[in-house]
Design an enzyme around this catalytic site. Sequence first.
Site, short mmCIF file in Angstrom:
data_model
loop_
_atom_site.label_atom_id
_atom_site.label_comp_id
_atom_site.label_asym_id
_atom_site.label_seq_id
_atom_site.Cartn_x
_atom_site.Cartn_y
_atom_site.Cartn_z
N HIS A 100 0.82 -1.22 0.00
CA HIS A 100 0.00 0.00 0.00
C HIS A 100 0.85 1.25 0.00
O HIS A 100 0.40 2.32 -0.41
CB HIS A 100 -1.00 -0.03 1.15
CG HIS A 100 -2.14 -0.93 0.85
ND1 HIS A 100 -2.19 -2.23 1.28
CD2 HIS A 100 -3.24 -0.75 0.06
CE1 HIS A 100 -3.29 -2.80 0.82
NE2 HIS A 100 -3.94 -1.93 0.07
N GLU A 125 -10.59 -11.29 -4.33
CA GLU A 125 -9.16 -11.16 -4.09
C GLU A 125 -8.62 -12.29 -3.22
O GLU A 125 -7.45 -12.28 -2.84
CB GLU A 125 -8.84 -9.78 -3.48
CG GLU A 125 -9.66 -9.41 -2.27
CD GLU A 125 -9.36 -8.00 -1.77
OE1 GLU A 125 -8.35 -7.41 -2.15
OE2 GLU A 125 -10.17 -7.50 -0.96
N ASP A 141 -4.05 -8.56 -3.94
CA ASP A 141 -4.15 -9.62 -2.94
C ASP A 141 -4.31 -10.99 -3.59
O ASP A 141 -3.76 -11.97 -3.09
CB ASP A 141 -5.33 -9.34 -2.00
CG ASP A 141 -4.95 -8.33 -0.95
OD1 ASP A 141 -3.86 -8.47 -0.36
OD2 ASP A 141 -5.70 -7.37 -0.73
N CYS A 179 -9.66 -3.88 -10.01
CA CYS A 179 -9.15 -2.65 -9.42
C CYS A 179 -7.75 -2.86 -8.83
O CYS A 179 -7.20 -1.95 -8.23
CB CYS A 179 -10.11 -2.09 -8.39
SG CYS A 179 -10.44 -3.26 -7.07
#
Length: 576
Positions: free
Chosen positions: A191, A433, A457, A504
């Site tokens: 992240h 995910e 993920d 995404c």
Amino acid sequence: MIKLKGIAAAGGISIGPAYRVGKEEYIVPKQSIRPEEIPVQIQLFEEALIKTRREIIDLQKRIGFEMGQEEAQIFDAHLLVLEDRMLIEEVISRLKREQLNVAYIFQEVLKKYVDIFSKIEDEYLKERIADINDVGKRILRNLLGKQKKGLDDLRERVIVVAHDLSPSETAAMHKKNVAGFVTDVGGKTSHTAIMAKSLEIPAVVGVAEATFKIKAGDILIVDGILGEILVNPDEATLVEYRKEEEKLKGVTAQFFTVKDLPAVTLDGRAVEVNANIEFPDEVPAVKMHGGEGIGLYRTEFFYMNRKDLPTEEEHYQAYKYVAEEMNPHPVIIRTLDLGGDKFLSQFQIPHEMQPFLGWRAIRFCLARPDIFKLQLRAILRASVHGNLRLMYPMISGVEELRQANKILEEAKGELRQEGKPFEEDVQVGVMIEVPSAAMTADILAEEADFFSIGTNDLIQYSLAVDRANEKVAYLYEPAHPAVLRLIKNIIDSGHKANINVGMCGEMAGEPGFILLLLGLGLDEFSMPPQVIPEIKYIIRSVTSKQVEEIAKQAMTLSTGKEVEAFTAAKLKEILK
Ligand code: PEP
Ligand code: MG
């Protein structure tokens, strides 16, 4: 000049002086405090001492276990420094007298101690300087951890060099004078890296020992495309890189010519190209880059860098703003995805051995319906102001979807009773995910309004590769046949049930994978705003037949590397 290699985390080139943050150096602000703040400052100091003590004892245990008791004893001296009454009392009495923030006072006292010890002609005492320094830095870090002031004082544009940066520290760079950053550790889809892309900060992570090899003030070139750092480059290299920066701008200009045109293939197949955001104030950047909607709004960043929890009204105002600004285009709000590598100081989450496999995202939300429902109520209330959809992260099976929907129904019921309007048929999607969700996509598709594939993920879970660990980054392959088969299964299952399938994860914004994903039938691509023009340009350059053939061939290949080489060659051919 030295060249350091790392992992390209956020594109672009930036040049500037190194600014070290982390273990060794801190910028400690000098701030006056009011007399009534003294007890709070003393408490901060005591908490920092306790935390430091705990850290040292943990470290001592680990070293004892790994290296033997003799090595572990070194830390006894560190613990003694922590118990030094003279030092502690001096900090407290100066704090009361001078009425300055405790971190600053502590740093001053520390300097004085180091100074005194270094003048003493005694080898044993001289050696204690290292201990004092070490413990001192730890205490300081724990003090500053509570104050988080570091990047606020930047006067010029710098390149931040740190051992590691947490997503919340990276988020704090928002609108600060940070031109780029370099870290010792980290992976491409951590992240921290995602945040850097959003903030348009060129970044290279996983540069082993960057913090050893780069000194404060060194001039750095951060090449976020190749994943390289040049330290103290000569004039000729600087000129070359400045030219490269200009060239990049030229290529970008070419992509910008199509940014506001629809994302349709040459034969008319239309897909959606949306943006991923972390903050509402990214909306202008989304529009500027031609984003059609928001495919992922990572709301957890709303909870970061603040002491309290956002209220329902604050959530509502933020979502209302984004919904109105993007109307009539869709905005997909992802509910709180806490955990993994994202922690919030407001929640005392116990330390876990494997946080990515632990109490994360929907698991946390289902266990804390109070926090979850508050957010759902705000999303529902904001749904009347635009085209809002909501989506749950980390769903591993249909039961979790049902449980989450039950809380959503409760939220709806409450709002109805209170007479607060909301969109009754708000669409509810599921992020796919987790491999178990990917494998049961047919079951989930019966109860979801849409899917959004979270490859960041999905890749880490299906290939068993920590997305934030540079040591295993070579195994993190988006085009691994296992991942491609999962993606194909998700898309096919979604389409069988007549629902839209988007993506995404970062893969959706990687130029090299667009043709393949289009060919697999993906309906929606959501990505950092900055790459939207390029992705639209690629989509507008191909036909459905071409991409279907590319996907068909790619699915027959045996390794991720083969797929990557194949799709890269096809892209080059098409764009030439
Ligand atoms: C993903 O996992 O691909 C995703 C988009 O979510 P995040 O990166 O926030 O985990
Ligand atoms: Mg995710």
